[in-house]
Write an enzyme that holds these catalytic residues in place. Structure first.
Site, PDB file in Angstrom:
ATOM      1  N   LYS A   1       0.853  -1.207   0.000  1.00 10.19           N
ATOM      2  CA  LYS A   1       0.000   0.000   0.000  1.00 10.19           C
ATOM      3  C   LYS A   1       0.880   1.246   0.000  1.00 10.19           C
ATOM      4  O   LYS A   1       0.661   2.170  -0.782  1.00 10.19           O
ATOM      5  CB  LYS A   1      -0.893   0.011   1.239  1.00 10.19           C
ATOM      6  CG  LYS A   1      -1.548   1.356   1.531  1.00 10.19           C
ATOM      7  CD  LYS A   1      -2.442   1.336   2.751  1.00 10.19           C
ATOM      8  CE  LYS A   1      -1.721   1.647   4.030  1.00 10.19           C
ATOM      9  NZ  LYS A   1      -1.424   3.064   4.275  1.00 10.19           N
ATOM     10  N   ASN A   2       1.882   1.286   0.839  1.00  7.86           N
ATOM     11  CA  ASN A   2       2.681   2.504   1.011  1.00  7.86           C
ATOM     12  C   ASN A   2       3.680   2.752  -0.110  1.00  7.86           C
ATOM     13  O   ASN A   2       4.247   3.833  -0.200  1.00  7.86           O
ATOM     14  CB  ASN A   2       3.367   2.510   2.383  1.00  7.86           C
ATOM     15  CG  ASN A   2       2.344   2.704   3.488  1.00  7.86           C
ATOM     16  OD1 ASN A   2       1.171   2.996   3.226  1.00  7.86           O
ATOM     17  ND2 ASN A   2       2.776   2.520   4.725  1.00  7.86           N
TER      18      ASN A   2
ATOM     19  N   CYS B   1      -4.682  12.693  12.396  1.00  3.21           N
ATOM     20  CA  CYS B   1      -5.391  11.406  12.391  1.00  3.21           C
ATOM     21  C   CYS B   1      -5.179  10.796  13.766  1.00  3.21           C
ATOM     22  O   CYS B   1      -4.571  11.399  14.651  1.00  3.21           O
ATOM     23  CB  CYS B   1      -4.874  10.505  11.284  1.00  3.21           C
ATOM     24  SG  CYS B   1      -3.238   9.911  11.626  1.00  3.21           S
TER      25      CYS B   1
ATOM     26  N   ARG C   1       0.429  14.913  12.285  1.00  2.93           N
ATOM     27  CA  ARG C   1       0.804  14.670  10.889  1.00  2.93           C
ATOM     28  C   ARG C   1       0.972  15.975  10.093  1.00  2.93           C
ATOM     29  O   ARG C   1       0.340  16.184   9.067  1.00  2.93           O
ATOM     30  CB  ARG C   1      -0.197  13.747  10.194  1.00  2.93           C
ATOM     31  CG  ARG C   1      -0.621  12.506  10.953  1.00  2.93           C
ATOM     32  CD  ARG C   1       0.423  11.430  11.065  1.00  2.93           C
ATOM     33  NE  ARG C   1       0.836  10.813   9.843  1.00  2.93           N
ATOM     34  CZ  ARG C   1       0.263   9.749   9.283  1.00  2.93           C
ATOM     35  NH1 ARG C   1      -0.798   9.224   9.854  1.00  2.93           N
ATOM     36  NH2 ARG C   1       0.729   9.230   8.168  1.00  2.93           N
TER      37      ARG C   1
ATOM     38  N   ASP D   1       5.238   1.000  11.774  1.00  2.94           N
ATOM     39  CA  ASP D   1       4.021   0.311  11.330  1.00  2.94           C
ATOM     40  C   ASP D   1       3.946  -1.123  11.823  1.00  2.94           C
ATOM     41  O   ASP D   1       2.930  -1.781  11.619  1.00  2.94           O
ATOM     42  CB  ASP D   1       3.933   0.321   9.794  1.00  2.94           C
ATOM     43  CG  ASP D   1       3.628   1.710   9.277  1.00  2.94           C
ATOM     44  OD1 ASP D   1       3.726   1.926   8.066  1.00  2.94           O
ATOM     45  OD2 ASP D   1       3.315   2.592  10.099  1.00  2.94           O
TER      46      ASP D   1
ATOM     47  N   ARG E   1      -8.280  -0.705   4.804  1.00  2.00           N
ATOM     48  CA  ARG E   1      -7.414   0.277   4.130  1.00  2.00           C
ATOM     49  C   ARG E   1      -6.067  -0.347   3.764  1.00  2.00           C
ATOM     50  O   ARG E   1      -5.409   0.095   2.842  1.00  2.00           O
ATOM     51  CB  ARG E   1      -7.160   1.466   5.057  1.00  2.00           C
ATOM     52  CG  ARG E   1      -8.419   2.182   5.484  1.00  2.00           C
ATOM     53  CD  ARG E   1      -8.122   3.455   6.213  1.00  2.00           C
ATOM     54  NE  ARG E   1      -7.274   4.319   5.378  1.00  2.00           N
ATOM     55  CZ  ARG E   1      -6.995   5.573   5.725  1.00  2.00           C
ATOM     56  NH1 ARG E   1      -7.448   6.059   6.850  1.00  2.00           N
ATOM     57  NH2 ARG E   1      -6.252   6.317   4.953  1.00  2.00           N
TER      58      ARG E   1
END
Ligand code: EPZ
Length: 417
Positions: free
Chosen positions: A22-23, A117, A122, A305, A397
């Protein structure tokens, strides 16, 4: 809202093919704004954030020609809107990655300031400082940031902090700037290396990615990309820990060992066995695992993460472990939920002390952010009894076909629509 039900106690064994990262995929999709040609990407994970990025790109005149079997064909923008609006950006803060390509391509980009978030404020000051150094004028208006500049000019930029997003935004801005750009103290994550590969397939002149300094020679225009997205190292780490936490043996396929080295080193320090060959990684443990201390750091350090996932494993590891989160200011949202399952954790600021308990108990728990949700799934797989994880849209997500992959290695798991 969907929930996920899990009955804990089953040992997980088998092989999981990881999806595309995803990243890595998110910045790579935004880089399609840099050309009006067609780009072809394979191994693009079918996730909410990816679908959402395609939607944002549509509003910026980048059209999805096809997306099936994880292969995505995008037709680059000719001269579309240069504005990523609030109602889109607020749902996915990575949309700020449209700013660099827009101002590089058109000399103008307007993106809603991403809100904070669950895990932190952020801010995007490093992104904006870098664009200013390339000659862009930055204005803040009604919650939007506007970057404008006739033609960006290459220069030397030293980052205060190796920010992943800021590195990606500046790489995408510099590839069409005039002259040479030297980016120093940049992020070295594998996702940065993947973005550089994809940009090079468009004709960009980049070298040094994966190290502290990236050198970019600006070019006048770029052709379409042709790139296969790297495997998702965080997804892989999550499944490998699922094997350990249930006393099983899981193999992941689809990524290189060095992309997950810091995590594998910590698992070995706990007493796990790690085997690797080509793109396969296998982790298991014959003896009870040992508690350890770890702290999150920019790559090649331990990835933030994976912090919540390793904490879940430490909850049932004998002894006392100290977890220090140095990247985000509020990334212990999973702690209260783990405590509701019987974990013994105390936190003070960015430090959590985890004391291993014999057993976690299934409970109703609430997901708060993507990786916290993954951590609760791991705890539930180990816990005695049934767990229901609420608000699993967070999970959708970042984890493609999550229940399917867990079922395949023996988990008792299903989704409640
Ligand atoms: C990327 O976020 C990832 N997201 C995050 O993954 C990941 O946790 C993070 O990198 C660190 O590895 C994507 O790639 C889409 P940063 P990013 O800029 O780019 C501060 C997930 O779960 N900072 O390296 O936002 C920032 O507040 C997500 O997949 C500034 O102060 O991370 C944070 O404390 C979560 N000013 C630290 O730097 C800035 O201009 C690291 O942020 C930018 C960042």
């Amino acid at each position: 809202m969907d929930k996920i039900w899990i009955k804990g106690g089953k040992k997980l064994n088998g092989t999981v093919k990881v999806s595309g990262s995803k990243n890595a995929a998110l910045p790579i999709l935004f880089s399609s704004l840099l050309t009006d040609k067609k780009s072809t990407f394979s191994n693009v994970p079918d996730l909410q954030d990816i679908r959402f990025t395609m939607k944002i790109l549509e509003t910026l005149d980048v059209h999805t020609e096809s997306y099936e079997n994880n292969k995505l064909i995008l037709k680059g923008a000719t001269n579309g809107s240069k504005e990523a609006t609030y109602d889109l950006v607020r749902k996915m803060r990575a949309s700020v990655l449209a700013l660099g390509p827009l101002v590089a391509r058109y000399g103008y980009g307007k993106v809603s300031l991403p809100g904070g978030c669950a895990i932190g404020a952020r801010p995007i000051n490093f992104h904006l400082m870098g664009l200013q150094k390339l000659g862009a004028e930055i204005d803040l208006q009604d919650g939007y940031v506007i970057a404008s500049c006739k033609k960006l000019k290459g220069t030397r930029i030293v980052f205060d902090f190796p920010s992943v997003g800021a590195t990606e935004n500046l790489m995408m801005a510099a590839v069409l700037a005039q002259g040479e750009t030297v980016l120093e103290n940049v992020a070295r994550e594998p996702e940065i290396v993947d973005l550089a590969k994809s940009l090079r397939s468009m004709g960009a002149k980049i070298e040094g990615e994966g190290h502290e300094t990236i050198l970019i020679q600006g070019v006048n225009s770029l052709c379409g990309a042709s790139h296969s997205v790297m495997g998702d190292r965080i997804e892989a780490g999550t499944y490998l820990i699922a094997g350990l936490i249930t006393g099983g043996k899981v193999t992941t396929e689809g990524l290189e060992r060095e992309q997950l080295d810091a995590v594998l080193e910590k698992l070995k320090e706990m007493g796990a066995q790690v085997e690797s060959s080509e793109d396969r990684l296998t982790v298991s443990a014959k003896l009870p695992l040992r508690s350890i201390d770890f702290q999150t750091q920019p790559f090649p350090g331990f990835p933030t993460d994976m912090q919540a996932q390793l904490m879940a494993l430490l909850c049932t590891t004998e002894g006392s472990s100290t977890v220090t989160e140095t990247i985000f200011e509020n990334r212990f949202m999973h702690v209260p939920e783990l405590q509701r399952m019987g974990a013994d954790i105390s936190t003070r600021g960015n430090i959590a002390v985890v004391k291993g308990v014999d057993m976690l108990k299934g409970a109703q728990v609430m997901a708060t952010d993507l990786r916290a949700s993954a951590c609760l799934i791991l705890a539930a797989l180990r816990a005695e009894g049934e767990t229901t994880v609420h608000r699993v849209y967070h999970l959708d997500r970042g984890y493609e076909k999550l229940e399917e992959k867990f079922k395949k290695i023996g988990a008792d798991i299903y989704r409640i629509e």
